[in-house]
Each structure stands twice: as structure tokens, then as C-alpha cells.
Design a protein around this motif. Sequence first.
Motif, PDB file in Angstrom:
ATOM      1  N   SER A  50      -1.116   3.180  -2.746  1.00 27.80           N
ATOM      2  CA  SER A  50      -1.729   3.473  -4.043  1.00 27.80           C
ATOM      3  C   SER A  50      -3.210   3.752  -3.847  1.00 27.80           C
ATOM      4  CB  SER A  50      -1.529   2.310  -5.010  1.00 27.80           C
ATOM      5  OG  SER A  50      -2.155   1.137  -4.512  1.00 27.80           O
ATOM      6  N   GLU A  51      -3.842   4.280  -4.878  1.00 23.98           N
ATOM      7  CA  GLU A  51      -5.258   4.644  -4.789  1.00 23.98           C
ATOM      8  C   GLU A  51      -6.073   3.692  -5.648  1.00 23.98           C
ATOM      9  OE1 GLU A  51      -5.712   8.698  -5.885  1.00 23.98           O
ATOM     10  OE2 GLU A  51      -4.509   9.457  -4.216  1.00 23.98           O
ATOM     11  N   LEU A  52      -6.699   2.706  -4.982  1.00 18.37           N
ATOM     12  CA  LEU A  52      -7.547   1.750  -5.677  1.00 18.37           C
ATOM     13  C   LEU A  52      -8.874   1.640  -4.946  1.00 18.37           C
ATOM     14  CD1 LEU A  52      -5.073  -1.167  -6.487  1.00 18.37           C
ATOM     15  CD2 LEU A  52      -5.998   0.520  -8.068  1.00 18.37           C
ATOM     16  N   PRO A  75     -11.866  -3.116 -13.711  1.00 20.62           N
ATOM     17  CA  PRO A  75     -11.239  -2.930 -12.397  1.00 20.62           C
ATOM     18  C   PRO A  75     -11.747  -3.929 -11.355  1.00 20.62           C
ATOM     19  CG  PRO A  75     -11.726  -0.813 -13.365  1.00 20.62           C
ATOM     20  CD  PRO A  75     -12.323  -1.841 -14.282  1.00 20.62           C
ATOM     21  N   SER A  78     -10.380  -7.297 -12.183  1.00 22.89           N
ATOM     22  CA  SER A  78      -8.949  -7.358 -11.913  1.00 22.89           C
ATOM     23  C   SER A  78      -8.667  -7.642 -10.444  1.00 22.89           C
ATOM     24  CB  SER A  78      -8.279  -6.039 -12.326  1.00 22.89           C
ATOM     25  OG  SER A  78      -8.285  -5.881 -13.726  1.00 22.89           O
ATOM     26  N   SER A  82      -6.719 -10.842  -9.148  1.00 19.82           N
ATOM     27  CA  SER A  82      -5.557 -10.669  -8.275  1.00 19.82           C
ATOM     28  C   SER A  82      -5.643 -11.588  -7.069  1.00 19.82           C
ATOM     29  CB  SER A  82      -5.460  -9.213  -7.820  1.00 19.82           C
ATOM     30  OG  SER A  82      -5.305  -8.340  -8.914  1.00 19.82           O
ATOM     31  N   LEU A 191      -5.698  -5.627 -15.035  1.00 26.39           N
ATOM     32  CA  LEU A 191      -5.172  -4.283 -15.217  1.00 26.39           C
ATOM     33  C   LEU A 191      -3.876  -4.135 -14.426  1.00 26.39           C
ATOM     34  CD1 LEU A 191      -8.471  -2.210 -14.860  1.00 26.39           C
ATOM     35  CD2 LEU A 191      -7.314  -2.882 -16.971  1.00 26.39           C
ATOM     36  N   GLU A 193      -2.652  -1.793 -12.872  1.00 27.94           N
ATOM     37  CA  GLU A 193      -2.773  -1.054 -11.613  1.00 27.94           C
ATOM     38  C   GLU A 193      -2.965  -1.990 -10.417  1.00 27.94           C
ATOM     39  OE1 GLU A 193      -4.422  -0.400 -14.348  1.00 27.94           O
ATOM     40  OE2 GLU A 193      -3.963   1.677 -14.919  1.00 27.94           O
ATOM     41  N   TYR A 194      -3.382  -3.220 -10.673  1.00 23.56           N
ATOM     42  CA  TYR A 194      -3.665  -4.150  -9.586  1.00 23.56           C
ATOM     43  C   TYR A 194      -2.523  -5.131  -9.347  1.00 23.56           C
ATOM     44  CZ  TYR A 194      -8.262  -2.125  -9.767  1.00 23.56           C
ATOM     45  OH  TYR A 194      -9.295  -1.222  -9.733  1.00 23.56           O
ATOM     46  N   LYS A 195      -1.377  -4.849  -9.939  1.00 20.94           N
ATOM     47  CA  LYS A 195      -0.202  -5.694  -9.746  1.00 20.94           C
ATOM     48  C   LYS A 195       0.182  -5.769  -8.275  1.00 20.94           C
ATOM     49  CE  LYS A 195       3.613  -3.746 -10.848  1.00 20.94           C
ATOM     50  NZ  LYS A 195       4.702  -3.137 -11.637  1.00 20.94           N
ATOM     51  N   ASN A 196       0.107  -4.649  -7.564  1.00 15.89           N
ATOM     52  CA  ASN A 196       0.500  -4.623  -6.158  1.00 15.89           C
ATOM     53  C   ASN A 196      -0.439  -5.454  -5.295  1.00 15.89           C
ATOM     54  OD1 ASN A 196       2.641  -2.851  -6.751  1.00 15.89           O
ATOM     55  ND2 ASN A 196       1.308  -1.070  -6.584  1.00 15.89           N
ATOM     56  N   ASP A 246       6.379  -6.411 -15.123  1.00 20.83           N
ATOM     57  CA  ASP A 246       6.584  -5.248 -15.988  1.00 20.83           C
ATOM     58  C   ASP A 246       7.295  -5.633 -17.280  1.00 20.83           C
ATOM     59  OD1 ASP A 246       5.327  -3.352 -14.437  1.00 20.83           O
ATOM     60  OD2 ASP A 246       7.126  -2.774 -13.351  1.00 20.83           O
TER      61      ASP A 246
END
Length: 300
Positions: A50-52, A75, A78, A82, A191, A193-196, A246
Motif C-alpha cells: 500500500s502507499e502510506l 494520518p 493514525s 496503530s 483512519l 487506511e492504516y488498518k494494515n 471492516d
Amino acid sequence: MFYLLLAIICSGSIALVFKVSEMKNCNRYLVTTINYLTAFIISSVVFFSSELTLPSSLDGLWSATAGNFGGNLTPLGSIGASIVLGIITGLLFFVSFIIYQKSISECGASLSGMFSKMGILIPMIFSIFIWNEIPSAIKWLGIILSFASIVIVNVNPANIKESAFRPILLILCVLYGTADFMNKVFQKYALVEYKNLFLLIVFLSATIFSLSLLVKNRDKGINLFGCFIGLCAGIPNMFASFFLIDSLKSLEAAVVYPMYSAGGVVFIMAMSYILFKERLTKKELFAAGLTIVSMVIINL
């Protein structure tokens, strides 16, 4: 509901793999460690594909986290959430495993299983009182039925008087519930997007803690079959948390957690019947029926 069903299937699959592990007398410490290591590797692949943008300063990371935890994080915040929540959750996973094994030896598998599943009361209660996630009346009926199925399938009246109120069972309930609650805390504030990244840290932490236990019990043996079983458990383990987060985005926690727990029980019973030819008792069939009815009611 689709993500919740996937989470249920993944969660039930973990239990089935561990069932095979116990049948084959595998080193449970080896299986657990490889399980977490596999989940960590998968989450790493997903994260790095992913792109973070990672922070350039740890000071900025902490200040962003601490300063924004009252609502949705930035971000930078987050990423901090995480890491912090991931380490805590990984530790809870590890300690829960230790206490669960001890509880089985002291109180039996049935009561230990029930109290670990009843830990879902913790994220349910906190979600209702902190975030005002109150289900509708019809959903409450489904929730009550799902709880009833958990109790029915796990309680053995013959030993409940002598074991039900041992402190270790309460500790087990709190540990499992708190670990589940961390997923909700992350979903609520960070956020998506930072689940991974969150899952990567969770399983990295759990792997490190589990390795210490594996080294301590290295005399129990390390073999390829045990590693293979751990690999098979690690894949659904990672995706169970992935899909659970999710599902929490679209459904109230008071709905998700009972369904996640009771649905997993039904899936395990059904697959045990298909794969291991285990006959279901009338009690188990009744509990499975209650769970199916509760899922229908919740989707009305």
C-alpha cells in the motif's frame, strides 16, 4: 454483514486448525508462534504494497497521536495509534493464550470457552456507553438469542457449581474482551487506511512474545508438521481481524461481537460434523438454531 460473515468464517477456521493440532499432539507453542509469524508476514506484504507516508519524527508522531485522540486522528496520529494499539493488542493476544491454557487445566474446556467468548460484553458495553451505539429493539432480540446460544453450547451443569466463579475465568473474560475492544478503538479513531499497519504491529508483537515462550518450551520439539499447522492457522487469523474491523464500520459493536462469537461456534460445529464426522448433540443443534435465527432477526 458480508464482512462479518467473512470474519466469522476466518475465526472458525482458526479453531478448526488448532483442533487438528491438538488431535496430532503438536507443540502448541510452536503452532501458536508460527501462526502469529504467518499473520505478521501476510500483514507486512499487504502493508508494504500500500502507499502510506511514514512520519519523519517520533516526537511528531506522539504529539499527533496524543493531541488528536479525542476524535478521528490525522494520518500522523493514525500511525501513532496503530503502533501503540497494535503493541497492546499483541500483548493481550499472547497473555490471553497463556491464561486460556491455564484455565482449561483448572476449570475445563467448556467453562473456559464460554468465559472467553463472554468477553464480547466488554466492547459491547463500552461501545454503547462511550459512543452511544445503541441497537434497535429487534436487533436486541437477536443479540439476546446469540448470547443464549453461547451459554447453551458451552455450559455443563454438572461442573458449573464448582468452577464458574474461579478468578481465572473472570481474568480470561476481561483479557479476551479487551483484546477485541482494541479493534473497535482503532476503527473508531484511526483512519481506515492504516488498518494494515495496525495489524502488522499486532502480529509482530504477538510473534515476539510467543517466541519467548517457544524458546522456554523448546524441549517439546519443533517439526515441519507443526510449522505447517501454524501456517494454516496464521492465514485466517490475520484476515479475521482484517474483516472484523471492516464490519465494525457499518454495524454497531453490540451487534458485531455477539454475531462474531456465536456465528463462529456454529461454523465450527458444522465443519466438525463435515470434516471430523462429529455427531452434534441436541443442545448443540438447538444452540446452532438460535444463532441462525438471531442472524436472521438482526438483518431484518
